[in-house]
Design an enzyme around this catalytic site. Structure first.
Site, PDB file in Angstrom:
ATOM      1  N   ASP A 302       3.875  13.718  -6.228  1.00 54.75           N
ATOM      2  CA  ASP A 302       2.229  14.140  -6.856  1.00 54.75           C
ATOM      3  C   ASP A 302       2.494  13.243  -8.317  1.00 54.75           C
ATOM      4  OD1 ASP A 302      -0.623  13.705  -7.540  1.00 54.75           O
ATOM      5  OD2 ASP A 302      -0.731  15.212  -5.640  1.00 54.75           O
ATOM      6  N   TRP A 303       1.737  13.277  -8.755  1.00 56.20           N
ATOM      7  CA  TRP A 303       1.432  12.405 -10.226  1.00 56.20           C
ATOM      8  C   TRP A 303       2.058  13.635 -11.129  1.00 56.20           C
ATOM      9  CZ3 TRP A 303      -1.297   7.969 -11.855  1.00 56.20           C
ATOM     10  CH2 TRP A 303      -1.836   7.897 -12.883  1.00 56.20           C
TER      11      TRP A 303
END
Length: 745
Positions: A302-303
């Site tokens: 994820d980010w």
């Protein structure tokens, strides 16, 4: 013909420029060869840097335009050059129609012309792109208890994605939402593992295909693995520290259902689990996901969460160490940024990460690109976009889903309304009354003509009624006290008042959001001055309907007690204004049921229906600890009577249950029949009840139908003290509505 000519010329250039020098195309460009042979041929031609490049994802160039310092030390042109050099395998956040083709052109200038995998958060429609179909958010669709709706909307979303050059959606979110403070509840399918599993399975098949990945569809991404939906303090990314039994019984089942449905990508969770960041969790990625569940795709971070192993969790001594730990634990693709490639090059050169591990990730990613047909056709035809986006059948699905997603919570008999009769002058107000916030999170502003707000829906559905509107502004944090006062005055002059309150989730106005991704509040009460607004209108003494527009449960007990009607509209999508008005004016009979429990106050969390027997053993003084509305709650404009519950024996691993349902009211309706079970006595404590089956039945007034439901014996298993699944003999209570039956295993 312009678009077709462009694609033909580009494809011709692609084929001829990849020639091996003999005038013939290399084997990896031959679609007649098996995927395995094509991948093997391509990988033997790739340098280590090109292989690592396939593991690297960056944001789109237009997104960098909006954030000039997005990658410190890297200009927009530097990122473009990395694509030309084959050092980027995927882009995300390309939300402008046409940008995908521009990015693919860049990578066609690279040595091997490996096409890009374009990813986007198409959570409830490809709603970050202007002009697409926006469906109700996941929590609303979960209220329909209709996996087919999830399947259809996901399939339509996939077609719209491919029409604009997107290949990969970061959905479905199949976390089991067990903390109502968490801002991402609206992105999930609720609190029940069984319901979430069925919805997640439907989404995966809708996105990818019924029997594996179809070339004209998109990759699904089951996220976030795992536990982020029960954070210790309610905030996104906070630690999760639950037992392995809770993981296996509550949180793992939806992810296993997605694997079984064929999900080909997984995204790890922001949080730590048992002291280990999920992005560096070997047990989760290798032992559970790959070995136990049999996952065959690739895992994406994820980010910036690989970096957070170092700068947040502090279980790595440097960013490079964090990359190594994550990749060695099973991570295949980095989201996101250009620093990943040189760092991984050095890690391999220094012997920290073996090249064989890079080969493994590269191979997994390339397989998906071949399976999607991107080597044959990396571009989309821009001239054909309008033929797919916002198709009439897609918009109709959005409207149908909205109609079925709305939940009637309270009604003293005021609903349904009749246009132009008793209540001819209706006052409408609230920050969400005339706002695109109706569409929910993971949405950018859409063309106004494509969206029907609540106010617009009322005017459309009830043309004989005079609606007076006071705009409270969209920003809930900065409501005007003078407008709150004026609302009370205007309410006293109306025949009826309708107030729209809830949360603010505009991603283009991030600093003013009150809910959604990475936005949580310390309590569940209506934010801002909304409670004062509702009180002023109630104090007018005129009838009042309160409509909630929100993505997670709110503490609204006093409103439920005082308002004439309370409606949970959730975030019903681009046509939600029509759907809500149709329900208020009786064109549609509400049928939605809550997929998540509403606690009376924030202090009642953890508040779930499938709690253990001792959960409420001691009281909470001076307030009622029981939920305001439990999972499965929802009213109708008609009434239903259940009778003759029959539970058969388990035969061939399954049990059939039947019950008669009669519409005892005066309106046709659709009832969601929920079957719960309880293991009466076991060697481990078991929940007071668990959903095991459900079905929908349509009934005319006075009509009776026998509803049959099936429960598999395997659904009765639990995780034992010995660390193994077990099904123990004994008695089980079957519960449907207020009826009970006992079965023995």
């Amino acid at each position: 013909m312009k678009g077709k000519t462009f694609l033909f010329i580009t494809a011709l250039f692609f084929a001829t420029s990849c020639s091996d020098g003999s005038g013939e195309n290399p084997p990896y460009l031959n679609p007649d060869l098996s995927m395995e042979k094509r991948v093997a041929d391509l990988m033997k031609r790739m340098t280590l840097e090109e292989k690592i490049g396939q593991m690297n994802q960056c944001v789109g160039l237009n997104h960098i335009d909006e954030s000039q310092a997005f990658y410190p030390g890297f200009l927009k042109e530097d990122i473009a050059q990395m694509a030309r050099d084959g050092k980027i395998g995927s882009f995300l956040h390309s939300v402008t129609i046409g940008e995908a083709n521009e990015l693919q052109k860049l990578t066609m200038e690279s040595r091997l012309r490996i096409p890009l995998l374009m990813g986007i958060d198409a959570v409830h429609g490809c709603a970050l792109v202007s002009g697409t179909t926006v469906y109700p958010t996941s929590i609303g669709i979960a209220s329909t208890f209709d996996p087919e709706l999830v399947y259809v909307s996901s399939r339509q979303t996939a077609l719209e994605m491919r029409a604009i050059g997107m290949h990969w959606t970061f959905a479905p979110n199949v976390e089991v939402a067990r903390d109502q403070r968490w801002g991402r509840v609206g992105e999930t399918f609720g609190e029940d593992p069984y319901l979430v599993s069925l919805m997640g399975e439907a989404a995966v098949k809708g996105f990818q295909g019924d029997d594996g990945l179809e070339k004209n569809l998109v990759l699904a991404c089951a996220k976030h693995f795992v536990g982020g939906s029960q954070p210790v303090n309610g905030t996104n990314g906070a630690p999760n520290d639950v037992s392995e039994r809770t993981l296996r019984e509550v949180f793992f089942p939806p992810f296993k259902a997605c694997v079984d449905a064929g999900a080909l990508t997984f995204m790890m969770a922001h949080n730590e689990l048992g002291g280990i960041p999920c992005h560096a969790h070997n047990w989760l990625m290798q032992d559970v996901l790959m070995d136990e569940m049999g996952f065959k795709g690739f895992v994406v971070s994820d980010w910036m969460d690989m970096e957070h192993i170092y700068d947040l969790h502090r279980t790595a001594v440097s960013v490079e160490d964090a990359y190594a730990r994550s990749v060695m634990a099973g991570m295949d693709m980095h989201m996101h940024g250009p620093a990943f490639v040189p760092a991984m090059m050095k890690l391999v050169e220094d012997g920290v990460v073996p090249e064989s591990r890079i080969d493994q990730s590269c191979r997994r990613i390339l397989e998906m690109k071949f399976r999607l047909g991107l080597f044959e056709d990396p571009f989309f035809e821009e001239s054909a976009v309008d033929q797919v986006l916002l198709k009439e059948e897609h918009v109709q699905t959005s409207l149908d889903a909205a109609r079925k997603s709305i939940v009637l919570l309270e009604n003293n008999g005021i609903l349904p309304l009749t246009d132009g009769e008793k209540y001819k002058n209706v006052f409408v107000t609230g920050p969400n009354a005339d706002s695109q916030g109706i569409m929910g999170d993971w949405t950018f502003p859409q063309p106004e003509e494509n969206v029907v707000t609540f106010l617009e829906g009322l005017k459309t559905v009830a043309p004989a009624t005079r609606f007076t509107f006071l705009d409270q502004g969209e920003s809930i944090r900065y409501m005007d006290p003078e407008k709150i006062r004026r609302a009370g005055v205007m309410a006293s002059r109306a025949d009826l008042n309708i107030v729209f309150v809830g949360e603010y989730v505009n991603r283009k106005d991030w600093n003013n959001k009150t809910s959604g991704e990475d936005v949580e509040r310390g309590n569940l009460r209506l934010p801002g001055l909304q409670e004062e607004l509702v009180r002023n209108i109630l104090d007018s003494g005129k009838p009042c309907i309160v409509v909630l527009n929100n993505g997670h449960p709110l503490a609204v007990e006093w409103i439920a007690e005082q308002a004439d009607a309370l409606v949970e509209a959730w975030e019903p999508g681009m046509k939600g204004g029509i759907a809500l008005a149709e329900i208020l004016y009786g064109h549609v009979n509400p049928s939605g049921k809550l997929p998540v429990t509403f606690p009376r106050s924030t202090g009642n969390i953890l508040s779930v229906y499938n709690h253990m027997p001792s959960h409420y053993f001691h009281p909470i003084v001076m307030e009622d600890p029981l939920p305001l509305y439990e999972f499965g709650y929802g009213l109708s404009y008609t009434t239903y009577e259940y009778a003759n519950l029959q539970a058969g024996d388990f035969k061939d691993g399954a049990m059939e249950v039947s019950v008669n349902v009669t519409n005892t009211g005066s309106r046709a309706g659709e009832e969601i029949v929920l079957l719960f079970m309880r293991d009466d006595y076991a060697s481990m404590t078991r929940p007071v009840k668990e959903l095991k089956a459900f079905s929908k039945v349509s009934l005319e007034p006075g009509e009776t139908k026998t509803v049959k439901l099936k429960v598999q014996e395997d659904q009765l298993k639990f995780w034992g003290a010995d660390g193994k699944w077990k099904i123990e003999p004994g008695t089980f209570t079957v519960m449907v509505d207020t009826l009970f039956a006992t079965v023995e295993l």
